[in-house]
Scaffold this motif. Structure first.
Motif, PDB file in Angstrom:
ATOM      1  N   GLU A  60     -81.342  20.317   9.606  1.00  0.00           N
ATOM      2  CA  GLU A  60     -82.435  20.395  10.574  1.00  0.00           C
ATOM      3  C   GLU A  60     -82.623  21.818  11.098  1.00  0.00           C
ATOM      4  O   GLU A  60     -83.755  22.247  11.352  1.00  0.00           O
ATOM      5  N   ASN A  64     -86.062  23.740  10.681  1.00  0.00           N
ATOM      6  CA  ASN A  64     -86.783  24.230  11.852  1.00  0.00           C
ATOM      7  C   ASN A  64     -87.129  25.712  11.732  1.00  0.00           C
ATOM      8  O   ASN A  64     -88.203  26.151  12.149  1.00  0.00           O
ATOM      9  N   GLU A  71     -95.798  26.847  10.380  1.00  0.00           N
ATOM     10  CA  GLU A  71     -96.721  26.617  11.492  1.00  0.00           C
ATOM     11  C   GLU A  71     -97.489  27.884  11.853  1.00  0.00           C
ATOM     12  O   GLU A  71     -98.684  27.838  12.165  1.00  0.00           O
ATOM     13  N   SER A  79     -96.426  17.806  11.867  1.00  0.00           N
ATOM     14  CA  SER A  79     -96.322  16.465  12.456  1.00  0.00           C
ATOM     15  C   SER A  79     -94.868  16.015  12.327  1.00  0.00           C
ATOM     16  O   SER A  79     -94.074  16.616  11.596  1.00  0.00           O
ATOM     17  N   GLU A  80     -94.531  14.958  13.030  1.00  0.00           N
ATOM     18  CA  GLU A  80     -93.173  14.435  12.961  1.00  0.00           C
ATOM     19  C   GLU A  80     -92.835  14.014  11.532  1.00  0.00           C
ATOM     20  O   GLU A  80     -91.717  14.240  11.050  1.00  0.00           O
ATOM     21  N   GLU A  81     -93.810  13.420  10.839  1.00  0.00           N
ATOM     22  CA  GLU A  81     -93.595  12.984   9.461  1.00  0.00           C
ATOM     23  C   GLU A  81     -93.387  14.187   8.542  1.00  0.00           C
ATOM     24  O   GLU A  81     -92.517  14.170   7.666  1.00  0.00           O
ATOM     25  N   GLU A  82     -94.166  15.241   8.724  1.00  0.00           N
ATOM     26  CA  GLU A  82     -94.009  16.451   7.905  1.00  0.00           C
ATOM     27  C   GLU A  82     -92.648  17.086   8.133  1.00  0.00           C
ATOM     28  O   GLU A  82     -92.008  17.560   7.191  1.00  0.00           O
ATOM     29  N   ARG A  83     -92.200  17.091   9.379  1.00  0.00           N
ATOM     30  CA  ARG A  83     -90.894  17.678   9.689  1.00  0.00           C
ATOM     31  C   ARG A  83     -89.773  16.884   9.013  1.00  0.00           C
ATOM     32  O   ARG A  83     -88.811  17.460   8.501  1.00  0.00           O
ATOM     33  N   LYS A  84     -89.907  15.566   9.003  1.00  0.00           N
ATOM     34  CA  LYS A  84     -88.909  14.728   8.325  1.00  0.00           C
ATOM     35  C   LYS A  84     -88.877  15.023   6.832  1.00  0.00           C
ATOM     36  O   LYS A  84     -87.814  15.064   6.215  1.00  0.00           O
ATOM     37  N   ARG A  85     -90.062  15.210   6.239  1.00  0.00           N
ATOM     38  CA  ARG A  85     -90.135  15.533   4.810  1.00  0.00           C
ATOM     39  C   ARG A  85     -89.454  16.867   4.527  1.00  0.00           C
ATOM     40  O   ARG A  85     -88.771  17.030   3.511  1.00  0.00           O
TER      41      ARG A  85
END
Length: 243
Positions: A60, A64, A71, A79-85
């Motif tokens: 992570e 990040n 970004e 998005s939260e989903e993109e960050r998870k990917r």
């Protein structure tokens, strides 16, 4: 590779992450990839750095750091989903790179030989360093970054009214090769390497049975060869729409 396995692993990890970040930024230019390369270099800012420094850095944390550049380039947050990917992509790339890293110590000759080939991914599988599952996992995260699944295929209508499906893995491979060219600023050396890889794939596939799927794969490889020879790289965006 054989002389400095740590440096080679760091470079491999970086080269696998660069196109992922560029795709997520939706800015297919060398600049995006170079930001990521500099960020990873910052993580191991030591002339005697070992690959363990990347392995021991939380997925992570790495995601990040890379995300901040993505970004900044695209002007909006992930998005939260993109960050998870992205976190999943970091985890997968680390796992695959770690296998190659260990092999550089345990099988130095085989590893070095594999990296001399244009189709390095296939060579790593052939010598037992990576598995087909490893390659599939990498393709899967690349697909997910694009918002698709690896099994998703572009579809065109066949003459008989049936559905003709493009081989998704081959399409992803071709796009990856073409994007790597972009990162290298379309240098002559990069073009030569890309053409070698594509020609090797064509040669290997032409030995197999001429099934409809294999002929479609050959067509994708041949099309990419012609794009490179003619310098028509603007057509890459059209290829992406077929995913």
């Amino acid at each position: 590779m054989a002389d400095n396995p740590h440096a080679a692993a760091i470079i491999l990890f970086t080269e696998l992450m660069m196109p992922l970040a560029a795709e997520m930024a939706k800015k297919h230019s060398p600049g995006v990839g170079m930001r990521v390369a500099k960020e990873i270099a910052y993580l191991v800012d030591d002339p005697h750095a070992t690959f363990d420094q990347i392995l021991n850095t939380d997925d992570e944390v790495i995601a990040n750091r890379i995300a901040s550049h993505i970004e900044d380039v695209r002007g909006r947050p992930l998005s939260e989903e993109e960050r998870k990917r992205l976190i999943k992509a970091v985890r997968t790339v680390k796992k695959v790179t770690e296998k190659v890293h260990k092999s550089a110590f345990n099988m130095p000759a085989e590893t070095y030989s594999a990296f001399k080939r244009a189709d390095v991914d296939r060579a790593l599988v052939e010598v037992g360093i990576l598995t087909e599952q490893d390659i599939q996992e990498l393709r899967q995260v690349y697909s997910e970054i694009r918002g698709k699944k690896a099994k998703t295929r572009g579809k065109k209508k066949a003459l008989a009214g049936e559905t003709l499906e493009l081989p998704s893995e081959t399409l992803l491979e071709v796009l990856s090769i073409l994007q790597a060219l972009e990162f290298a600023d379309y240098s002559e050396k990069a073009k030569e390497k890309a053409l070698q890889k594509l020609s090797s794939a064509i040669k290997e596939l032409s030995r197999e049975k001429p099934t409809p799927e294999n002929l479609l794969k050959l067509g994708l490889y041949a099309y990419a060869v012609e794009l490179i020879k003619r310098g028509e790289f603007e057509k890459v965006e059209e290829l992406k729409k077929l995913q």
